[in-house]
Write a protein that holds these residues in place. Structure first.
Motif, PDB file in Angstrom:
ATOM      1  N   PRO A  84      -6.260 -22.563  56.546  1.00 57.41           N
ATOM      2  CA  PRO A  84      -5.458 -23.076  57.669  1.00 57.41           C
ATOM      3  C   PRO A  84      -5.326 -24.597  57.640  1.00 57.41           C
ATOM      4  O   PRO A  84      -4.267 -25.121  58.032  1.00 57.41           O
ATOM      5  CB  PRO A  84      -6.254 -22.598  58.888  1.00 57.41           C
ATOM      6  N   GLU A  85      -6.324 -25.291  57.178  1.00 59.50           N
ATOM      7  CA  GLU A  85      -6.254 -26.749  57.136  1.00 59.50           C
ATOM      8  C   GLU A  85      -5.303 -27.274  56.062  1.00 59.50           C
ATOM      9  O   GLU A  85      -5.052 -28.479  56.001  1.00 59.50           O
ATOM     10  CB  GLU A  85      -7.645 -27.363  56.939  1.00 59.50           C
ATOM     11  N   ASP A  86      -4.761 -26.394  55.237  1.00 59.97           N
ATOM     12  CA  ASP A  86      -3.736 -26.798  54.276  1.00 59.97           C
ATOM     13  C   ASP A  86      -2.346 -26.833  54.917  1.00 59.97           C
ATOM     14  O   ASP A  86      -1.377 -27.257  54.275  1.00 59.97           O
ATOM     15  CB  ASP A  86      -3.697 -25.836  53.083  1.00 59.97           C
ATOM     16  N   THR A  87      -2.246 -26.388  56.152  1.00 62.91           N
ATOM     17  CA  THR A  87      -0.955 -26.399  56.854  1.00 62.91           C
ATOM     18  C   THR A  87      -0.440 -27.828  56.981  1.00 62.91           C
ATOM     19  O   THR A  87      -1.136 -28.715  57.489  1.00 62.91           O
ATOM     20  CB  THR A  87      -1.109 -25.769  58.248  1.00 62.91           C
ATOM     21  N   ALA A  88       0.782 -28.046  56.502  1.00 61.62           N
ATOM     22  CA  ALA A  88       1.374 -29.385  56.504  1.00 61.62           C
ATOM     23  C   ALA A  88       2.769 -29.309  55.922  1.00 61.62           C
ATOM     24  O   ALA A  88       3.168 -28.283  55.361  1.00 61.62           O
ATOM     25  CB  ALA A  88       0.527 -30.353  55.669  1.00 61.62           C
ATOM     26  N   VAL A  89       3.488 -30.403  56.047  1.00 60.07           N
ATOM     27  CA  VAL A  89       4.720 -30.590  55.277  1.00 60.07           C
ATOM     28  C   VAL A  89       4.306 -31.213  53.946  1.00 60.07           C
ATOM     29  O   VAL A  89       3.592 -32.220  53.921  1.00 60.07           O
ATOM     30  CB  VAL A  89       5.717 -31.494  56.011  1.00 60.07           C
ATOM     31  N   TYR A  90       4.759 -30.597  52.867  1.00 59.59           N
ATOM     32  CA  TYR A  90       4.413 -31.050  51.525  1.00 59.59           C
ATOM     33  C   TYR A  90       5.594 -31.794  50.905  1.00 59.59           C
ATOM     34  O   TYR A  90       6.729 -31.299  50.958  1.00 59.59           O
ATOM     35  CB  TYR A  90       4.011 -29.873  50.651  1.00 59.59           C
ATOM     36  N   TYR A  91       5.291 -32.943  50.325  1.00 54.53           N
ATOM     37  CA  TYR A  91       6.304 -33.796  49.721  1.00 54.53           C
ATOM     38  C   TYR A  91       5.986 -34.028  48.240  1.00 54.53           C
ATOM     39  O   TYR A  91       4.829 -34.247  47.881  1.00 54.53           O
ATOM     40  CB  TYR A  91       6.339 -35.160  50.389  1.00 54.53           C
ATOM     41  N   CYS A  92       7.013 -34.022  47.412  1.00 53.94           N
ATOM     42  CA  CYS A  92       6.843 -34.514  46.053  1.00 53.94           C
ATOM     43  C   CYS A  92       7.433 -35.923  45.983  1.00 53.94           C
ATOM     44  O   CYS A  92       8.322 -36.274  46.771  1.00 53.94           O
ATOM     45  CB  CYS A  92       7.486 -33.609  45.021  1.00 53.94           C
ATOM     46  N   ALA A  93       6.916 -36.695  45.058  1.00 51.05           N
ATOM     47  CA  ALA A  93       7.342 -38.084  44.928  1.00 51.05           C
ATOM     48  C   ALA A  93       7.237 -38.523  43.477  1.00 51.05           C
ATOM     49  O   ALA A  93       6.399 -38.005  42.723  1.00 51.05           O
ATOM     50  CB  ALA A  93       6.473 -38.983  45.807  1.00 51.05           C
ATOM     51  N   LEU A  94       8.074 -39.457  43.091  1.00 45.50           N
ATOM     52  CA  LEU A  94       8.052 -40.026  41.746  1.00 45.50           C
ATOM     53  C   LEU A  94       7.755 -41.517  41.826  1.00 45.50           C
ATOM     54  O   LEU A  94       8.272 -42.212  42.709  1.00 45.50           O
ATOM     55  CB  LEU A  94       9.388 -39.829  41.043  1.00 45.50           C
ATOM     56  N   GLY A  95       6.936 -41.982  40.897  1.00 47.16           N
ATOM     57  CA  GLY A  95       6.610 -43.388  40.850  1.00 47.16           C
ATOM     58  C   GLY A  95       6.404 -43.846  39.427  1.00 47.16           C
ATOM     59  O   GLY A  95       6.262 -43.027  38.506  1.00 47.16           O
ATOM     60  N   PRO A  96       6.366 -45.165  39.211  1.00 49.43           N
ATOM     61  CA  PRO A  96       6.292 -45.701  37.858  1.00 49.43           C
ATOM     62  C   PRO A  96       4.883 -45.866  37.292  1.00 49.43           C
ATOM     63  O   PRO A  96       4.728 -46.035  36.076  1.00 49.43           O
ATOM     64  CB  PRO A  96       6.953 -47.071  38.007  1.00 49.43           C
ATOM     65  N   LEU A  97       3.875 -45.818  38.139  1.00 47.44           N
ATOM     66  CA  LEU A  97       2.531 -46.215  37.708  1.00 47.44           C
ATOM     67  C   LEU A  97       1.594 -45.019  37.603  1.00 47.44           C
ATOM     68  O   LEU A  97       1.502 -44.188  38.507  1.00 47.44           O
ATOM     69  CB  LEU A  97       1.964 -47.249  38.684  1.00 47.44           C
ATOM     70  N   HIS A  98       0.836 -44.995  36.512  1.00 48.73           N
ATOM     71  CA  HIS A  98      -0.063 -43.886  36.209  1.00 48.73           C
ATOM     72  C   HIS A  98      -1.191 -43.761  37.228  1.00 48.73           C
ATOM     73  O   HIS A  98      -1.805 -44.761  37.612  1.00 48.73           O
ATOM     74  CB  HIS A  98      -0.658 -44.101  34.819  1.00 48.73           C
ATOM     75  N   GLY A  99      -1.438 -42.541  37.673  1.00 47.90           N
ATOM     76  CA  GLY A  99      -2.640 -42.243  38.428  1.00 47.90           C
ATOM     77  C   GLY A  99      -2.722 -42.757  39.846  1.00 47.90           C
ATOM     78  O   GLY A  99      -3.800 -42.820  40.425  1.00 47.90           O
TER      79      GLY A  99
END
Length: 123
Positions: free
Chosen positions: A88-103
């Motif tokens: 239940p604590e995983d309930t959320a809006v999930y977003y993917c994102a792209l960025g230039p820097l590793h890690g």
């Protein structure tokens, strides 16, 4: 410019699984690091996972380690988040994102964001 769209969210019972997808437009998907974040009502956006541009390196938040797996298919300009043993604590809006820097694990280090997909874990 890159546009992202998440899909695969929904309602699932505790212990169940979902697979989120993140489809990217443009020809530069493979040059970016891809992160997954989530946000619950009243809480700040939090880091979930990150995968390197090649897909050979990953990092997870402690709260999801061993349950979630991130992957990507650069030929299809698509990233994935496989979520197992959901709580239940995983309930959320999930977003993917792209960025230039590793890690990177901070949301401000990512340049492109999808609109998000709702994941609800409830019996």
């Amino acid at each position: 410019q890159v546009q992202l769209v998440e899909s695969g969210g929904g309602l699932v019972q505790p212990g169940g699984s979902l697979r989120l997808s993140c489809a990217a437009s443009g020809r530069t998907f493979s040059s970016y690091v891809m992160g997954w974040f989530r946000q619950s009502p009243g809480k700040e956006r939090e880091f979930v996972s990150v995968i390197s541009s090649s897909g050979g390196w990953t990092l997870y938040a402690d709260s999801v380690k061993g349950r979630f797996t991130t992957s990507r298919d650069n030929a299809k300009n698509t990233g994935y988040l496989q979520m197992n043993s959901l709580k239940p604590e995983d309930t959320a809006v999930y977003y993917c994102a792209l960025g230039p820097l590793h890690g990177r694990t901070r949301s401000y280090e990512y340049n492109y964001w999808g609109p998000g997909t709702q994941v609800t874990v409830s019996s």
